[in-house]
Design an enzyme around this catalytic site. Sequence first.
Site, PDB file in Angstrom:
ATOM      1  N   TRP A 101     -47.669 -71.251  -1.544  1.00  7.34           N
ATOM      2  CA  TRP A 101     -48.699 -71.985  -0.791  1.00  7.34           C
ATOM      3  C   TRP A 101     -49.341 -73.086  -1.607  1.00  7.34           C
ATOM      4  O   TRP A 101     -49.606 -74.179  -1.092  1.00  7.34           O
ATOM      5  CB  TRP A 101     -49.725 -71.002  -0.233  1.00  7.34           C
ATOM      6  CG  TRP A 101     -49.065 -70.025   0.691  1.00  7.34           C
ATOM      7  CD1 TRP A 101     -48.924 -68.686   0.516  1.00  7.34           C
ATOM      8  CD2 TRP A 101     -48.365 -70.344   1.911  1.00  7.34           C
ATOM      9  NE1 TRP A 101     -48.209 -68.138   1.548  1.00  7.34           N
ATOM     10  CE2 TRP A 101     -47.847 -69.129   2.417  1.00  7.34           C
ATOM     11  CE3 TRP A 101     -48.146 -71.520   2.619  1.00  7.34           C
ATOM     12  CZ2 TRP A 101     -47.121 -69.064   3.604  1.00  7.34           C
ATOM     13  CZ3 TRP A 101     -47.411 -71.462   3.807  1.00  7.34           C
ATOM     14  CH2 TRP A 101     -46.917 -70.247   4.274  1.00  7.34           C
ATOM     15  N   ASP A 170     -58.178 -72.043  -1.965  1.00  6.36           N
ATOM     16  CA  ASP A 170     -57.622 -71.450  -0.750  1.00  6.36           C
ATOM     17  C   ASP A 170     -57.769 -69.943  -0.900  1.00  6.36           C
ATOM     18  O   ASP A 170     -57.091 -69.311  -1.713  1.00  6.36           O
ATOM     19  CB  ASP A 170     -56.154 -71.854  -0.610  1.00  6.36           C
ATOM     20  CG  ASP A 170     -55.451 -71.170   0.562  1.00  6.36           C
ATOM     21  OD1 ASP A 170     -56.088 -70.354   1.257  1.00  6.36           O
ATOM     22  OD2 ASP A 170     -54.255 -71.452   0.769  1.00  6.36           O
ATOM     23  N   LYS A 194     -56.067 -63.173   8.108  1.00  5.73           N
ATOM     24  CA  LYS A 194     -55.776 -62.096   7.152  1.00  5.73           C
ATOM     25  C   LYS A 194     -56.882 -61.047   7.161  1.00  5.73           C
ATOM     26  O   LYS A 194     -56.628 -59.867   7.365  1.00  5.73           O
ATOM     27  CB  LYS A 194     -55.637 -62.660   5.739  1.00  5.73           C
ATOM     28  CG  LYS A 194     -54.817 -63.924   5.611  1.00  5.73           C
ATOM     29  CD  LYS A 194     -53.349 -63.705   5.789  1.00  5.73           C
ATOM     30  CE  LYS A 194     -52.592 -64.978   5.418  1.00  5.73           C
ATOM     31  NZ  LYS A 194     -51.143 -64.849   5.594  1.00  5.73           N
TER      32      LYS A 194
END
Length: 361
Positions: A101, A170, A194
Amino acid sequence: MESLVFFGAGPSKIPDQVLERVQDELLDYGGTGVSVMEISHRSGQFQQIITDCESRLRRLLGVPDNYRVLFMQGGATGQFAAVPLNLSLTGKADYFITGTWSKKAAAEAGRFLDVQAVLPAADRFLGIAPAAQWKLRPDADYVYYCDNETVEGVEFPNVPGTGNVPLVADMSSNILTRPVDVSKFGVIFAGAQKNMGPAGTTVVIVRDDLLSRGLKMCPSVLSYSAMAKAGSLLNTPPCFNIYVTGKVLEWVEEQGGVSEMTLRSDIKSKLVYNTADSSDEFYLAPVAVDSRSRTTAQLRLGAGADLEKKFLQEAEQAGFKSLKGHRSVGGIRVALYNALTVPQIERLVAFMGAFAADNRQ
């Protein structure tokens, strides 16, 4: 299946109590006679929903008054572009590339800025290089990192020091799983899917003084400044998703807040890693011990892919769903988000032990 345990890496498990509350209000929200999915985002009812959601998040994370909380769309991928577009001053940014990511985020930022990698290049992401090997520019517009890489299972044990350069994180996959000193960051963002709710909402926490930055080409829908001025209502927001996120935050508060989630996260991750480490290499946890994720444990079977396939098949039959690793790395990925309970992880490690006993060569 009543005994099913869902380990989806994202979208992920939402607490059963939250789903039941949403179900109760689905057809008639607050006596309005209409679903929460149907009420206007300009209505008083929705204004109360989004205000309550923000207030709960501020309490849970201790967000200082000089930070704005925004509810945006586009997921973390949208923020890969939003961050450089909003924070550019001189056109330079430094990126910790520790997995899939952050690598994608750096590539996206490279379309707009001069991006420098903080860490030495690596073929595999199995940890975080020591600070002595970092390259940080004191005149960078910001430093970016992904606090937890869900694909590789790499998590930062501490907040990296960046001096006076704003730090961007992030936290999509580990927000609300441990305390965060928000004042150390310029921007924190997290996709809700999540630990906070369903996919479709992205929470952005941004320091006030950074709202005056950015490139003129930044679209309004990605602009932190425009969203802040509009109270996250520049365009029609993902109303239902924000509503469910608020319900999840309410549940976290009821359970004991971030401190309780931290305790549970530590217990769950230790159960998995201790099982692997004591298995005489039947299970392998390849990430360096000091960088192992507490929320997305990456495991391999020492005997190879064929036995991993058998493990996943038997795990599914036993009620453990979605343990397959990301397609780019394979193996087994154990998502340990807040909605997963300690007893559920105890059941999983008991299965792991039994499987190892039955399949040692």
